[in-house]
Design a protein around this motif. Structure first.
Motif, PDB file in Angstrom:
ATOM      1  N   LEU A 102       4.335  11.818  -5.635  1.00  0.00           N
ATOM      2  CA  LEU A 102       2.898  11.777  -5.939  1.00  0.00           C
ATOM      3  C   LEU A 102       2.055  11.854  -4.670  1.00  0.00           C
ATOM      4  CD1 LEU A 102       2.567   9.152  -8.814  1.00  0.00           C
ATOM      5  CD2 LEU A 102       3.015  11.596  -8.946  1.00  0.00           C
ATOM      6  N   MET A 103       2.506  11.180  -3.625  1.00  0.00           N
ATOM      7  CA  MET A 103       1.761  11.208  -2.375  1.00  0.00           C
ATOM      8  C   MET A 103       2.338  12.220  -1.384  1.00  0.00           C
ATOM      9  SD  MET A 103       0.819   7.157  -1.837  1.00  0.00           S
ATOM     10  CE  MET A 103      -0.331   7.513  -0.511  1.00  0.00           C
TER      11      MET A 103
ATOM     12  N   LYS B  68       5.326   4.112   5.689  1.00  0.00           N
ATOM     13  CA  LYS B  68       4.221   3.992   6.642  1.00  0.00           C
ATOM     14  C   LYS B  68       3.155   5.056   6.400  1.00  0.00           C
ATOM     15  CE  LYS B  68       3.089   3.704  11.545  1.00  0.00           C
ATOM     16  NZ  LYS B  68       1.944   4.627  11.375  1.00  0.00           N
ATOM     17  N   SER B  69       3.584   6.292   6.135  1.00  0.00           N
ATOM     18  CA  SER B  69       2.610   7.361   5.895  1.00  0.00           C
ATOM     19  C   SER B  69       1.802   7.096   4.640  1.00  0.00           C
ATOM     20  CB  SER B  69       3.333   8.705   5.787  1.00  0.00           C
ATOM     21  OG  SER B  69       3.991   9.018   6.995  1.00  0.00           O
ATOM     22  N   GLU B  70       2.472   6.559   3.613  1.00  0.00           N
ATOM     23  CA  GLU B  70       1.730   6.208   2.396  1.00  0.00           C
ATOM     24  C   GLU B  70       0.717   5.109   2.684  1.00  0.00           C
ATOM     25  OE1 GLU B  70       4.696   7.358  -1.292  1.00  0.00           O
ATOM     26  OE2 GLU B  70       4.368   5.247  -0.831  1.00  0.00           O
TER      27      GLU B  70
ATOM     28  N   VAL C 291      -5.331  11.860  -2.516  1.00  0.00           N
ATOM     29  CA  VAL C 291      -4.159  11.288  -1.853  1.00  0.00           C
ATOM     30  C   VAL C 291      -2.986  11.142  -2.815  1.00  0.00           C
ATOM     31  CG1 VAL C 291      -3.278   9.149  -0.829  1.00  0.00           C
ATOM     32  CG2 VAL C 291      -5.433  10.111  -0.033  1.00  0.00           C
ATOM     33  N   VAL C 292      -3.261  10.749  -4.043  1.00  0.00           N
ATOM     34  CA  VAL C 292      -2.216  10.544  -5.048  1.00  0.00           C
ATOM     35  C   VAL C 292      -2.343  11.630  -6.107  1.00  0.00           C
ATOM     36  CG1 VAL C 292      -1.170   8.940  -6.685  1.00  0.00           C
ATOM     37  CG2 VAL C 292      -2.293   8.059  -4.626  1.00  0.00           C
ATOM     38  N   ARG C 293      -1.396  12.547  -6.135  1.00  0.00           N
ATOM     39  CA  ARG C 293      -1.477  13.680  -7.046  1.00  0.00           C
ATOM     40  C   ARG C 293      -1.204  13.268  -8.491  1.00  0.00           C
ATOM     41  NH1 ARG C 293       2.448  18.344  -5.038  1.00  0.00           N
ATOM     42  NH2 ARG C 293       3.863  16.590  -4.699  1.00  0.00           N
ATOM     43  N   PRO C 294      -1.750  13.982  -9.458  1.00  0.00           N
ATOM     44  CA  PRO C 294      -1.371  13.755 -10.854  1.00  0.00           C
ATOM     45  C   PRO C 294       0.099  14.111 -11.062  1.00  0.00           C
ATOM     46  CG  PRO C 294      -3.398  15.041 -10.702  1.00  0.00           C
ATOM     47  CD  PRO C 294      -2.831  14.972  -9.321  1.00  0.00           C
ATOM     48  N   VAL C 295       0.725  13.444 -11.998  1.00  0.00           N
ATOM     49  CA  VAL C 295       2.139  13.685 -12.273  1.00  0.00           C
ATOM     50  C   VAL C 295       2.378  15.145 -12.627  1.00  0.00           C
ATOM     51  CG1 VAL C 295       4.002  13.177 -13.892  1.00  0.00           C
ATOM     52  CG2 VAL C 295       2.643  11.307 -12.931  1.00  0.00           C
ATOM     53  N   ALA C 296       1.514  15.720 -13.445  1.00  0.00           N
ATOM     54  CA  ALA C 296       1.708  17.105 -13.895  1.00  0.00           C
ATOM     55  C   ALA C 296       1.658  18.087 -12.738  1.00  0.00           C
ATOM     56  CB  ALA C 296       0.652  17.462 -14.935  1.00  0.00           C
ATOM     57  N   ALA C 297       0.924  17.736 -11.678  1.00  0.00           N
ATOM     58  CA  ALA C 297       0.783  18.668 -10.556  1.00  0.00           C
ATOM     59  C   ALA C 297       2.038  18.744  -9.698  1.00  0.00           C
ATOM     60  CB  ALA C 297      -0.405  18.246  -9.688  1.00  0.00           C
TER      61      ALA C 297
ATOM     62  N   TRP D  94       0.855  -1.187   0.000  1.00  0.00           N
ATOM     63  CA  TRP D  94       0.000   0.000   0.000  1.00  0.00           C
ATOM     64  C   TRP D  94       0.890   1.236   0.000  1.00  0.00           C
ATOM     65  CZ3 TRP D  94      -4.357  -1.381   4.084  1.00  0.00           C
ATOM     66  CH2 TRP D  94      -5.011  -2.534   3.650  1.00  0.00           C
ATOM     67  N   SER D  95       1.907   1.196  -0.816  1.00  0.00           N
ATOM     68  CA  SER D  95       2.898   2.280  -0.857  1.00  0.00           C
ATOM     69  C   SER D  95       3.527   2.332  -2.240  1.00  0.00           C
ATOM     70  CB  SER D  95       3.985   2.048   0.204  1.00  0.00           C
ATOM     71  OG  SER D  95       5.122   2.822  -0.063  1.00  0.00           O
ATOM     72  N   LEU D  96       3.502   3.496  -2.853  1.00  0.00           N
ATOM     73  CA  LEU D  96       4.151   3.687  -4.150  1.00  0.00           C
ATOM     74  C   LEU D  96       5.671   3.509  -4.039  1.00  0.00           C
ATOM     75  CD1 LEU D  96       2.181   6.793  -5.449  1.00  0.00           C
ATOM     76  CD2 LEU D  96       2.260   4.560  -6.557  1.00  0.00           C
TER      77      LEU D  96
END
Length: 969
Positions: free
Chosen positions: A603-604, A610-612, A629-635, A541-543
């Motif tokens: 992204l997060m 753990k925070s992710e 929670v997960v931002r777009p790449v462009a942002a 549960w973590s990028l």
């Protein structure tokens, strides 16, 4: 003009300065000065033994404790060389040149581009930046994304430091499971031998050394784990040690100032000249934590107010990723693009659906009856159950059993106990037949070719240890392979066992075909040598974790397109199905960020596993939305946080630090002629050294030889190492020394092509050992250093050879060096002094040369020469030495003053930055944290002062008389 530069022509004391390259007499033995530095206890001189009794001995002496007598170069005695083809002179010259450090400001790379690392321009630009004029001390954070080869960049930097006389004592700190990998790369690609202090190595040290002996004084180059080093047992020893260079891998673990890791890092940073930090995740999104890393590199780089200066970040940090322009254009077919990730939805069995319903109705989203769990803050536990369920029935059983063992005996505990037992009964039914996801795993492994007799390999990641153990037990039979074809690796194994498993997975002949492992293998381990298939049996549960796992096979050197598969259990429940889709999205987002940013953590924005996980748990629970929670790449790049700063600073084509390099070309080793000078290549030099040292080098060791054998066709040489050479190799792994018979029969590859061939072949031979059977004869190889030490002992005390050459009149070859108070060579000059008037030895024509090679060519010594016999009446040449030294010193005043001024300007910039920091700190001096930082800054100021050049040395190397016969071979 620099005021402190000694005017040596009028300052006799400067001639006998304790500079690198000078010869001194200590305790009636001759020593070659390698470095001399000013300390609180006086001048400390580091030397290498030359005379017979101390040959092959390194030592350090204080001028306050020992009488150190430098030999006056102007009084050197001229002696004739009668050896065939002037072999003794040629060896002595080549060895002297090799022992003369490359100046610290040299802009070209020398040995770094002559190892077995592929010549990649983006890696070499990192080395240039680390060694560049902006960093008088090489201090850098290598923050390249996963897979770009930070270990190779480390090896290249260390190689250059060694060649520049700045890498005698080196400490490398890594996670436990990559100790051998780091040791292997530094030795096999750069010929840098390190002792590895893993659990087995430490045990060996304890057997060899007295308990009171500091191991860091015994070993000069050490690789050790951060877990070992940070313990109080070693802190006291480390405080007493000064290192030329310290490397700390996975340095993101140092940022928290309250941890033992940070305490260790601050201690090492204070005691190290060069500091290399490495991390693919260089910051955690918090400016204060990232600032702590920068302060380790340079305490004045972060203003007192803690705000990050983009220019300082750019100066101290190197950051690229797979799709950065300077990387993408050079990696080519040596880094195959990964396929799109394959998220495989696996319909749950009826038994698994029953467990899913029970989890939903009783634990995750309980109805009016309320939740059954007893602890007030136990809201995380239902999701622990859910995560275990999505991993495997074995993991869920372990979680249930563990919870039951911890429950009390009140009413709520009894209610929870009943609920857990009901869940356990349902879970037991799922274990009566193979779970759906497991069946799909077996099918997938067979589909990609894993099976008896097949070379195909795969790595299977899972988070839960019970899942790993269960897969390890059950997969062999269902795949139809032997038990040893499936290997298990987890963090609970001893470090040497972890390293052994990784080593086996790299070996073609090893029986392992499937590696099931937890996230202990997700950082730093290379698994791509024989494998391009990776399966997420459960999805973290973590990028960050997903990226780290994928990077084990998706990295430079991967010839096949990495295939990444995620298996997702898909229960019939709509709510659980939604959860599965969220986890699938994580895999897709990681792939998107990998391509566009090379940094999924941004992204997060947590930069913490753990925070992710907490955020994803909140999304699964319905309290947060995935897109929030997960931002777009462009942002990410458009923001104003630390992630945006990194994107803006580093996600663009790199600006060359120095002049454009040709090092990406196949003939990269010709970029600068700092290799063999007198000889055509290293192996010719080694062969001549053996001819000089042994009556018959081809004879066995027992009969006074070394069993020398040269096979030009195969590009290899062999010899039996004498005891003094074998001793230099004993720091290497005992298994390698024994299996490859290194200390009994050393086989060396003499060409880069042969070296690469043997290194690659080591992954396929029946020894199951990735250490090659023929080690590449790189420029820094211990056997060449051993040969140089022997050759330098050929001359008597303060002597120079007289030889014949293509000169019109007697000519003296000289070398001049300018050094600073730290004993580092700032500038080197090669000169010839020609005496055209026979009756006037005081008149010399001084000619500077761009390199040693150029100077020798001017004397006709750019090719092998016949020696018709010793020069007669060498006493008549004695009168040329002193005038040559004197005139050369005068000539070098201008040249060395310019070099000193260049260093002074950089020192001034450094001092100005320290002064600015000091002024800002004055207002806050009462704060204890500022006091601690000020101590580091004051130490930095002392370092600045020591960088200023303060001593000059001119040495005669050769007296050349006209060769009237013109005899040349």
């Amino acid at each position: 003009m620099t005021e402190n530069l000694p005017v040596t022509a009028t300052n006799p004391e400067a001639r006998v300065a304790l500079a690198p390259g000078s010869i001194v007499v200590i305790r009636d033995e001759e020593w070659l000065v390698q470095a001399a530095e000013e300390t609180a206890d006086g001048t400390l001189v580091h030397v290498q033994g030359l005379s017979e009794l101390v040959r092959d001995t390194s030592a350090s002496f204080y001028t306050s404790l020992d009488k150190i007598v430098p030999l006056e170069p102007a009084r050197a005695q001229v002696v004739a060389d009668d050896s065939p083809r002037y072999r003794t002179t040629r060896l002595w010259l080549e060895s002297t040149i090799r022992k003369t450090p490359v100046p610290l400001g040299e802009r070209s790379l020398s040995v770094a581009v002559r190892g077995l690392a592929d010549p990649l321009s983006y890696q070499q630009s990192a080395v240039r930046k680390a060694l560049g004029p902006a960093n008088l001390r090489p201090r850098i954070l290598l923050a390249d994304a996963v897979g770009l080869g930070k270990t190779l960049e480390i090896g290249m930097i260390l190689s250059e430091l060694v060649r520049r006389g700045r890498g005698e004592r080196i400490l490398v700190v890594t996670p436990r499971h990559v100790l051998e990998q780091m040791q292997h790369e530094l030795w096999c690609r750069f010929a840098l031998p390190f002792v590895r202090l893993d659990s087995a190595g430490i045990q060996r040290v304890r057997q060899q050394l007295p308990a009171t002996r500091n191991p860091f004084t015994y070993y000069k180059r050490v690789i050790v784990s951060i877990d070992t080093l940070k313990s109080d047992r070693y802190v006291a020893s480390l405080r007493k040690q000064r290192w030329d260079a310290v490397v700390i891998d996975e340095s993101h673990n140092l940022a928290n100032a309250a941890t033992l890791n940070n305490r260790l890092a601050r201690l090492l940073a204070r005691n190290a000249e060069a500091l290399i930090l490495a991390s693919a995740t260089p910051h955690n999104g918090r400016a204060d934590s990232f600032a702590e890393l920068l302060r380790l590199l340079d305490p004045s780089a972060v203003p007192v107010n803690g705000e990050l200066d983009p220019d300082e970040v750019r100066r101290l940090v190197i950051r690229r990723h797979r799709h950065s322009p300077e990387v993408a254009q050079v990696v080519g077919a040596d880094w195959a693009e990964r396929r799109e990730p394959d998220n495989v939805l696996v319909p749950a069995t009826s038994e698994e659906n029953a467990v899913a319903r029970e989890l939903e109705e009783t634990w995750l989203w309980p109805g009016r009856g309320g939740s059954p769990y007893s602890e007030q803050n136990a809201s995380l536990f239902p999701w622990t159950l859910a995560k275990a369920f999505l991993s495997s029935p074995a993991a869920l059983k372990e979680t249930i059993d563990g919870r039951l063992g911890r429950l009390g005996h009140d009413d709520r505990a009894e209610a929870e106990r009943r609920a857990l037992r009901r869940l356990a009964e349902l879970n037991d039914k799922t274990r009566q037949r193979p779970p759906a996801k497991y069946q799909r795993l077996v099918e997938h492994l067979k589909e990609i070719g894993v099976g008896r007799g097949s070379p195909v390999r795969a790595v299977v990641f899972a988070e839960r240890l019970e899942t790993l153990r269960w897969l390890h037990r059950t997969l062999p039979a269902d795949l139809g392979v032997p038990a040893n074809a499936v290997e298990l690796m987890h963090g609970g194994l001893p470090d040497d066992q972890q390293q052994s498993i990784v080593e086996a997975f790299k070996q073609e002949q090893a029986p392992v075909r499937v590696l099931v492992t937890g996230d202990v293998a997700s950082e730093g381990v290379n698994l791509h040598a024989q494998c391009h298939n990776l399966i997420h049996y459960d999805i973290p549960w973590s990028l960050i974790r997903i990226e780290q796992r994928n990077g084990r096979i998706d990295r430079y050197g991967q010839k096949h397109a990495p295939r990444i598969t995620a298996l997702l259990l898909d229960p019939a429940s709509e709510r659980f199905a939604g959860d599965v889709r969220i986890l699938a999205k994580l895999v897709e987002k990681e792939n998107e960020a990998h391509t566009a940013l090379g940094d999924v953590a941004s992204l997060m924005g947590h930069y913490d596993v753990k925070s992710e996980e907490d955020d994803i748990r909140a999304v699964l629970a319905g309290s947060k939305k995935f897109d929030d929670v997960v931002r777009p790449v462009a942002a990410v790049a458009a923001g104003n946080d630390l992630s945006a700063l990194f994107a803006q600073l580093f996600d663009s084509p790199a600006t060359p630090t120095f002049e454009p390099s040709t090092a990406s070309q196949p003939d990269a080793d010709t970029e600068v002629d700092l290799g063999s000078v007198v000889y055509d290549d290293d192996v010719s030099y080694l062969e001549d050294a053996l001819q000089e040292a042994f009556i018959d080098p081809t004879a066995p060791l027992a009969r006074g030889g070394v069993g020398w054998r040269r096979d030009t066709a195969f590009g290899t040489v062999e010899l039996t190492p004498p005891p003094d050479l074998a001793q230099r190799l004993n720091v290497l792994p005992q298994k390698y020394l024994a299996e490859r018979n290194v200390t009994e029969r050393l086989v060396l590859a003499t060409t880069r092509a042969r070296g690469k061939d043997r290194l690659a072949a080591a992954l396929h031979d029946d020894k199951k050992l990735s250490w090659p059977d023929a080690h590449y004869l790189a420029p820094l190889h211990p056997v060449l250093d051993w040969a140089a030490d022997r050759a330098l002992a050929a001359l008597g005390r303060n002597e120079v050879f007289a030889v014949r050459g293509n000169v019109d009149s007697p000519t003296v070859l000289l070398v001049g060096t300018l050094t600073n108070r730290r004993g580092q060579v700032v500038s080197v000059a090669w000169l010839t002094a020609q005496f055209p008037v026979e009756d006037d030895p005081s008149f010399a024509l001084i000619a500077p040369h761009g390199s040693a090679r150029e100077a020798l060519a001017s004397l006709g010594w750019d090719s092998s020469r016949a020696n018709p016999g010793p020069i007669e009446n060498v006493a008549a040449l004695q009168g040329l030495v002193a005038p040559a030294v004197d005139q050369a010193e005068k000539h070098l005043i201008t040249l060395f003053t310019a070099a000193a001024d260049d260093v002074a300007s950089r020192v001034e910039q450094w001092s100005t930055r320290l002064d600015t920091w000091d002024e800002e700190a004055d207002a806050l001096i009462q704060r204890s944290e500022i006091k601690r930082r000020r101590a580091s800054v004051e130490q930095e100021r002392a370092m600045v002062q020591a960088m200023a050049p303060d001593r000059q040395l001119v040495r005669p190397l050769l007296v050349v008389v006209p060769d009237v016969e013109g005899v040349v071979l």
